[in-house]
Design a protein around this motif. Structure first.
Motif, PDB file in Angstrom:
ATOM      1  N   LEU A   1       0.818  -1.210   0.000  1.00 53.97           N
ATOM      2  CA  LEU A   1       0.000   0.000   0.000  1.00 53.97           C
ATOM      3  C   LEU A   1       0.857   1.267   0.000  1.00 53.97           C
ATOM      4  O   LEU A   1       0.513   2.261  -0.646  1.00 53.97           O
TER       5      LEU A   1
ATOM      6  N   ASP B   1       2.149   1.698  -3.444  1.00 57.43           N
ATOM      7  CA  ASP B   1       1.037   2.140  -4.294  1.00 57.43           C
ATOM      8  C   ASP B   1       0.781   3.634  -4.123  1.00 57.43           C
ATOM      9  O   ASP B   1       0.539   4.356  -5.097  1.00 57.43           O
TER      10      ASP B   1
ATOM     11  N   ILE C   1     -14.785  -3.049  -8.834  1.00 58.04           N
ATOM     12  CA  ILE C   1     -13.716  -2.294  -8.166  1.00 58.04           C
ATOM     13  C   ILE C   1     -13.720  -2.574  -6.669  1.00 58.04           C
ATOM     14  O   ILE C   1     -12.672  -2.864  -6.066  1.00 58.04           O
ATOM     15  N   ILE C   2     -14.892  -2.506  -6.048  1.00 58.22           N
ATOM     16  CA  ILE C   2     -14.988  -2.678  -4.595  1.00 58.22           C
ATOM     17  C   ILE C   2     -14.541  -4.074  -4.174  1.00 58.22           C
ATOM     18  O   ILE C   2     -13.765  -4.239  -3.224  1.00 58.22           O
TER      19      ILE C   2
ATOM     20  N   ASP D   1     -12.548  -6.137  -5.770  1.00 60.52           N
ATOM     21  CA  ASP D   1     -11.101  -6.281  -5.978  1.00 60.52           C
ATOM     22  C   ASP D   1     -10.320  -5.668  -4.821  1.00 60.52           C
ATOM     23  O   ASP D   1      -9.324  -6.245  -4.348  1.00 60.52           O
ATOM     24  N   GLU D   2     -10.764  -4.499  -4.356  1.00 63.99           N
ATOM     25  CA  GLU D   2     -10.073  -3.837  -3.242  1.00 63.99           C
ATOM     26  C   GLU D   2     -10.266  -4.613  -1.941  1.00 63.99           C
ATOM     27  O   GLU D   2      -9.338  -4.732  -1.141  1.00 63.99           O
TER      28      GLU D   2
ATOM     29  N   THR E   1      -7.932  -7.558  -1.803  1.00 61.38           N
ATOM     30  CA  THR E   1      -6.569  -7.190  -1.435  1.00 61.38           C
ATOM     31  C   THR E   1      -6.426  -7.054   0.079  1.00 61.38           C
ATOM     32  O   THR E   1      -5.396  -7.421   0.666  1.00 61.38           O
TER      33      THR E   1
ATOM     34  N   ALA F   1     -10.518   3.352  -8.304  1.00 63.79           N
ATOM     35  CA  ALA F   1     -10.060   2.248  -7.451  1.00 63.79           C
ATOM     36  C   ALA F   1      -9.046   2.745  -6.427  1.00 63.79           C
ATOM     37  O   ALA F   1      -9.073   2.340  -5.259  1.00 63.79           O
ATOM     38  N   PHE F   2      -8.164   3.647  -6.850  1.00 61.03           N
ATOM     39  CA  PHE F   2      -7.165   4.197  -5.924  1.00 61.03           C
ATOM     40  C   PHE F   2      -7.838   4.989  -4.801  1.00 61.03           C
ATOM     41  O   PHE F   2      -7.463   4.865  -3.637  1.00 61.03           O
TER      42      PHE F   2
ATOM     43  N   ARG G   1      -9.486   2.626  -2.482  1.00 65.16           N
ATOM     44  CA  ARG G   1      -8.452   1.897  -1.736  1.00 65.16           C
ATOM     45  C   ARG G   1      -8.042   2.683  -0.490  1.00 65.16           C
ATOM     46  O   ARG G   1      -7.868   2.110   0.588  1.00 65.16           O
ATOM     47  N   GLN G   2      -7.912   4.008  -0.641  1.00 66.97           N
ATOM     48  CA  GLN G   2      -7.520   4.841   0.499  1.00 66.97           C
ATOM     49  C   GLN G   2      -8.636   4.872   1.551  1.00 66.97           C
ATOM     50  O   GLN G   2      -8.369   4.785   2.758  1.00 66.97           O
TER      51      GLN G   2
ATOM     52  N   THR H   1      -8.925   1.309   3.159  1.00 67.63           N
ATOM     53  CA  THR H   1      -7.763   1.083   4.031  1.00 67.63           C
ATOM     54  C   THR H   1      -7.922   1.859   5.330  1.00 67.63           C
ATOM     55  O   THR H   1      -7.652   1.343   6.430  1.00 67.63           O
TER      56      THR H   1
END
Length: 334
Positions: free
Chosen positions: A158, A161, A186-187, A189-190, A193, A222-223, A226-227, A230
């Motif tokens: 992360l 990334d 997208i959701i 896939d994240e 991870t 997606a980025f 991801r934030q 996370t």
């Protein structure tokens, strides 16, 4: 501009007025000089001076008006041609400074591009052994060791990334591809991870997507998610994270809600600031303060609004408001 011109020429104007008053004064006390004729001459002089003042005002302020009206950039073509020696000195100085700034900017841009390329190459090189490390971790039989190593691997992944996207953000307009994007893909896939981390903390997801598709750039969206995810997993307790999408006033709304520690009200205005970390959890040395900052910067380029509501001790809700379809014409002009 007329006020500035009067202030600039006030010494000349005062000199002329004092001269006329002096002439009147001498004429008044000297009987050999016709006083009426003197007043008439002074009157004519005032008229001539007024005409001269108007002509000179238009001529002498033309250059400076163009300076005042020009855009704050390095383009000097909008400046009127200099007519006086002093105006030529100013133009030559501005031209020399502009050329110097252009050369400096060009050199700095080349240096920045080289540093960006070098860092991106380094990040991609690091990803290769990181991928191999992940495959080796998957082969471990010790589930406890596997879980801890996977978590540490995820942290490195992360952070890399974030660095990768931080270097790309200044040039994000060249990287955007707006299309119909499946939120579920997208959701999920994240979430995949973050799966090992979520299992470790006992966190699940409650997903309800009334609007399954949005018009956006899949990679940068997606980025952003991801934030947010996370952040939600990091500060959540053992409770589900809720992800919902719905329509409001012809705009798609996506919410990410956690049941974590919440954000102190005094921190809320600053959470998107670069490098800011929570004041209530300041002992968390792993926090970089970059995730939400980069998410906000990325969202601005996608015309996505990010809002946050939080209650200390109860949880936080991040809301993404996607632009209406006709607003995307603005992206091409950014």
């Amino acid at each position: 501009m007329i006020k500035k011109y009067v202030i600039e020429r006030r010494s000349w104007i005062m000199l002329f007025i004092l001269q006329q008053l002096f002439i009147i004064f001498v004429s008044f006390f000297d009987s050999t000089i016709p006083f009426q004729s003197t007043l008439y001459l002074v009157f004519l002089s005032m008229i001539l001076f007024s005409i001269f003042f108007v002509i000179r005002y238009n001529k002498e302020t033309k250059f400076y008006r163009s300076l005042e009206e020009r855009d704050n950039n390095l383009d000097l073509t909008s400046i009127a041609g200099p007519e006086s020696p002093f105006e030529k000195i100013i133009e030559n100085s501005m031209t020399n400074q502009t050329e110097l700034l252009k050369q400096t900017a060009s050199h700095n841009l080349m240096t920045l591009e080289q540093e960006k390329d070098d860092l991106l190459s380094w990040i991609h090189e690091v990803k290769t052994p990181l991928t191999a490390m992940h495959l080796m971790i998957d082969r471990l039989d010790d589930e406890t060791m596997k879980m801890h190593l996977t978590y540490e691997w995820l942290r490195i992944h992360l952070l890399l990334d974030q660095q990768l996207h931080q270097r790309r953000i200044p040039f994000i307009e060249n990287d955007l591809y707006i299309e119909n994007t499946e939120l579920e893909t997208i959701i999920f896939d994240e979430i995949k991870t973050l799966q090992s981390w979520c299992i470790q903390k006992g966190i699940g997801f409650d997903i309800d997507l009334e609007v399954p598709v949005v018009l956006s750039d899949a990679k940068w969206l997606a980025f952003i998610l991801r934030q947010l995810l996370t952040n939600a997993v990091k500060y959540s307790k053992s409770s589900d994270i809720m992800i919902n999408s719905y329509l409001r006033a012809d705009q798609t709304i996506l919410e990410v809600k956690d049941g974590g520690h919440g954000i102190d009200p005094k921190d809320l205005p600053r959470i998107f600031d670069k490098g800011f970390t929570s004041t209530t959890m300041h002992q968390d040395t792993a926090a970089t303060g970059m995730g939400l900052y980069l998410a906000k910067k990325s969202a601005q380029s996608l015309l996505i609004q990010i809002h946050v509501k939080s209650t200390l001790g109860e949880g936080t809700t991040f809301t993404l408001i996607f632009p209406q379809r006709n607003e995307f014409v603005n992206i091409t002009s950014v």
